[in-house]
Design a protein around this motif. Structure first.
Motif, PDB file in Angstrom:
ATOM      1  N   SER A   1       0.848  -1.196   0.000  1.00 49.55           N
ATOM      2  CA  SER A   1       0.000   0.000   0.000  1.00 49.55           C
ATOM      3  C   SER A   1       0.878   1.237   0.000  1.00 49.55           C
ATOM      4  CB  SER A   1      -0.902   0.007   1.233  1.00 49.55           C
ATOM      5  OG  SER A   1      -0.125   0.237   2.407  1.00 49.55           O
ATOM      6  N   VAL A   2       0.284   2.377  -0.342  1.00 49.57           N
ATOM      7  CA  VAL A   2       1.008   3.647  -0.275  1.00 49.57           C
ATOM      8  C   VAL A   2       1.503   3.883   1.147  1.00 49.57           C
ATOM      9  CG1 VAL A   2       0.741   6.154  -0.458  1.00 49.57           C
ATOM     10  CG2 VAL A   2      -0.204   4.662  -2.238  1.00 49.57           C
ATOM     11  N   GLY A   3       0.668   3.541   2.145  1.00 48.38           N
ATOM     12  CA  GLY A   3       1.066   3.715   3.539  1.00 48.38           C
ATOM     13  C   GLY A   3       2.276   2.879   3.917  1.00 48.38           C
ATOM     14  N   GLU A   4       2.321   1.635   3.468  1.00 48.58           N
ATOM     15  CA  GLU A   4       3.454   0.765   3.773  1.00 48.58           C
ATOM     16  C   GLU A   4       4.733   1.291   3.135  1.00 48.58           C
ATOM     17  OE1 GLU A   4       1.890  -3.740   4.236  1.00 48.58           O
ATOM     18  OE2 GLU A   4       1.319  -2.782   2.350  1.00 48.58           O
ATOM     19  N   ILE A   5       4.648   1.772   1.912  1.00 49.05           N
ATOM     20  CA  ILE A   5       5.824   2.304   1.225  1.00 49.05           C
ATOM     21  C   ILE A   5       6.358   3.527   1.958  1.00 49.05           C
ATOM     22  CG2 ILE A   5       6.658   3.349  -0.911  1.00 49.05           C
ATOM     23  CD1 ILE A   5       4.554   1.653  -2.400  1.00 49.05           C
ATOM     24  N   ILE A   6       5.460   4.460   2.298  1.00 47.53           N
ATOM     25  CA  ILE A   6       5.887   5.681   2.997  1.00 47.53           C
ATOM     26  C   ILE A   6       6.486   5.343   4.362  1.00 47.53           C
ATOM     27  CG2 ILE A   6       5.015   7.792   4.113  1.00 47.53           C
ATOM     28  CD1 ILE A   6       3.089   8.086   1.745  1.00 47.53           C
ATOM     29  N   PHE A   7       5.874   4.443   5.097  1.00 43.60           N
ATOM     30  CA  PHE A   7       6.382   4.027   6.411  1.00 43.60           C
ATOM     31  C   PHE A   7       7.809   3.489   6.287  1.00 43.60           C
ATOM     32  CE2 PHE A   7       6.838   0.754   9.759  1.00 43.60           C
ATOM     33  CZ  PHE A   7       6.551   1.509  10.887  1.00 43.60           C
ATOM     34  N   ASN A   8       8.024   2.635   5.311  1.00 44.28           N
ATOM     35  CA  ASN A   8       9.353   2.046   5.134  1.00 44.28           C
ATOM     36  C   ASN A   8      10.386   3.081   4.707  1.00 44.28           C
ATOM     37  OD1 ASN A   8       8.298  -0.479   5.758  1.00 44.28           O
ATOM     38  ND2 ASN A   8       7.939  -1.030   3.613  1.00 44.28           N
ATOM     39  N   GLU A   9      10.009   3.965   3.793  1.00 45.28           N
ATOM     40  CA  GLU A   9      10.968   4.931   3.256  1.00 45.28           C
ATOM     41  C   GLU A   9      11.336   6.001   4.283  1.00 45.28           C
ATOM     42  OE1 GLU A   9      12.602   4.636   0.263  1.00 45.28           O
ATOM     43  OE2 GLU A   9      11.612   2.689   0.471  1.00 45.28           O
TER      44      GLU A   9
END
Length: 538
Positions: free
Chosen positions: A31-39
């Motif tokens: 998800s967009v949320g997972e990508i942002i959290f990781n980055e």
């Protein structure tokens, strides 16, 4: 620079196609949320955000932690992925923690413009029924009244009232142990956000935006070394897009919560050495018409993006004259697509074009009979992105009107593709107009003006302004024996219509009769042309 079209054209189907989509940077199931959290967690010490108006600085780590605290607050309240969070706010320090918290929890937010009238807010939130609303204290009373029939908690972001919960209180929430973004119940087809658009009649509609990775493909040149600025708020696709870009690619984002001020923008660009600048065309016009513009410093700007409405070629050329290279990107898209569809990165060669199709998009031009047209023929612009769209929230009929069974979005814009595969938008098919970046319909003002005792008939249309967009103007037939003056109509609207974008900024013309089509109906375009002719003569 080569002008061999990057788009392909099939003369049999009369369909243009953008280049093949590039390989995904991220796993397609994230998800967009997972990508942002990781980055954000990968680059904890980078400066994520600087508020020029509130004098705050947040690192990626601080912004991520704040987002986790807001997300934990939502979880404590028992919000689920099926819930909606409302947002009506400016670009304040903590508003983006609210957005990322929604992303982390798989909860879509429904963002409205701060200028919306109370009734519009009421009608829109009756559709999505948010469980929680984040707004500025400036709009608290209006939002509270508009949502009185909903069981909703309101949190203020600035200028707090004594009745509201403040964002600072929310940020004291302990982070849930072992916090992780949720996995989306519906995968990347799940709604990420809900923005507002307009149909052929009535209030704006609630447009769903999915977790599709196409949201951020246009920003693949953005890096952590960049400094970005846009005045667009979260109710604009540009504001949502920039928030996603910054969360994923970790540039330094400069924000401000003031009303648009071109002098401040020029100071921000020079002070922070902004490399990516995004503006609405009206903001560009205010910028180039400012007394400070000739001596402003733009040497740091490497990418200047603008789009969303028409812009005078003169304003574009003035700005281009101050940029060190051909770095202007005029973009075209509409909210339902969830991203821009075309971009013109060849301003010096193709001024005033909306550009070529981006990867993954297809386009056709239809005439009134629904037949596909070839190059240089004007018709309705239709787009396909191959992505799932959940439609207008709670409005299946309008969803079918916008997107047909084959997945083609009907924009309502009239345009054509030239022989090099560059799109040109020439007019709007629908009556919908936009002033101060807010949609309105002529009939709304016609209904108000027609209530004046001295008015026999009225036609409202938009008169283009580089600063305001389609300024409302009117041609009015006064009743026999009346001494009605143009200013009387302007004053009446000011008294009976609260919204600033619906004021008769374009003026009023008293006429003996309205221009009409052969069937006797009022011809809006002909009345506008006559209005402009009279104004020019005077």
């Amino acid at each position: 620079m080569s002008f061999v079209p990057e788009n392909t054209y099939d003369p049999e189907s009369k369909i243009w196609s953008g280049p093949l989509s590039q390989k995904n940077y991220f796993s397609p199931d994230l998800s967009v949320g997972e990508i942002i959290f990781n980055e954000m967690r990968r680059h904890p010490q980078l400066i994520a955000q600087v508020s020029d108006t509130e004098n705050t600085i947040l690192t990626c780590n601080e912004l991520c932690l704040n987002s986790m605290r807001v997300a934990s607050y939502m979880r404590q309240l028992g919000l689920k992925q099926s819930d909606i969070v409302g947002i009506i706010g400016r670009n304040t320090t903590h508003i983006f923690a609210v957005v990322y918290a929604c992303f982390f929890n798989g909860i879509a937010f429904h963002s409205l413009n701060i200028k919306y009238e109370e009734k519009t807010i009421e009608n829109l939130y009756k559709i999505t029924k948010p469980s929680l609303i984040f707004c500025d204290g400036d709009e608290y009373e209006k939002v509270q009244t508009a949502t009185k029939d909903l069981n909703v908690k309101i949190i203020t972001m600035r200028n707090h009232t004594s009745e509201s919960v403040t964002i600072e209180e929310v940020l004291t929430t302990p982070i849930v142990e072992g916090f992780k973004p949720v996995r989306l119940e519906q995968g990347t087809n799940q709604n990420l956000a809900i923005l507002c658009s307009s149909g052929t009649t009535g209030d704006p509609k609630a447009v769903t935006i999915s977790n599709s990775h196409s949201l951020f493909k246009f920003s693949d040149q953005l890096t952590s070394a960049d400094v970005v600025y846009t005045h667009s708020t979260l109710d604009w696709l540009a504001g949502l897009g920039m928030t996603i870009f910054c969360g994923i690619f970790n540039p330094t984002r400069i924000i401000a919560d003031n009303d648009y001020d071109p002098i401040r923008v020029m100071r921000i660009v020079e002070k922070y050495k902004v490399t990516w600048l995004h503006q609405a065309p009206s903001h560009m016009s205010l910028l180039v018409n400012s007394e400070e513009f000739p001596k402003a410093e733009f040497s740091s700007v490497q990418h200047y993006l603008y789009g969303g409405s028409r812009c005078s070629l003169q304003s574009q050329q003035l700005l281009r004259s101050r940029l060190s290279k051909d770095c202007m990107h005029f973009t075209y898209g509409f909210t339902e697509l969830g991203s821009v569809a075309t971009a013109n990165s060849h301003f010096d060669k193709k001024p005033d074009s909306s550009g070529r199709l981006l990867g993954g998009f297809k386009m056709k031009i239809l005439n009134e009979q629904g037949e596909s047209l070839g190059p240089s023929e004007v018709g309705e612009v239709c787009m396909s992105n191959g992505q799932y769209w959940a439609g207008y929230y709670g409005n299946p009929q309008e969803t079918r009107n916008m997107c047909d069974s084959d997945g083609w979005f009907h924009s309502g814009d009239l345009g054509y593709m030239d022989e090099d595969g560059f799109l040109y938008i020439v007019d709007r098919k629908k009556d919908m107009l936009k002033c101060h970046h807010i949609m309105y319909y002529p009939h709304e003002l016609e209904t108000v003006i027609a209530q004046m005792p001295d008015v026999a008939e009225v036609c409202v249309f938009g008169v283009w302004s580089d600063v305001n967009g389609d300024e409302p103007a009117a041609a009015v037939i006064k009743r026999i024996g009346s001494t009605l003056k143009s200013q009387d109509v302007v004053d009446y609207v000011r008294k009976h219509v609260k919204a600033s974008y619906k004021q008769l900024l374009g003026g009023v013309l008293i006429v003996d009769d309205l221009k009409r089509s052969p069937n006797g109906k009022t011809n809006r375009r002909a009345n506008k042309e006559y209005f402009l002719k009279v104004r020019k003569a005077n």
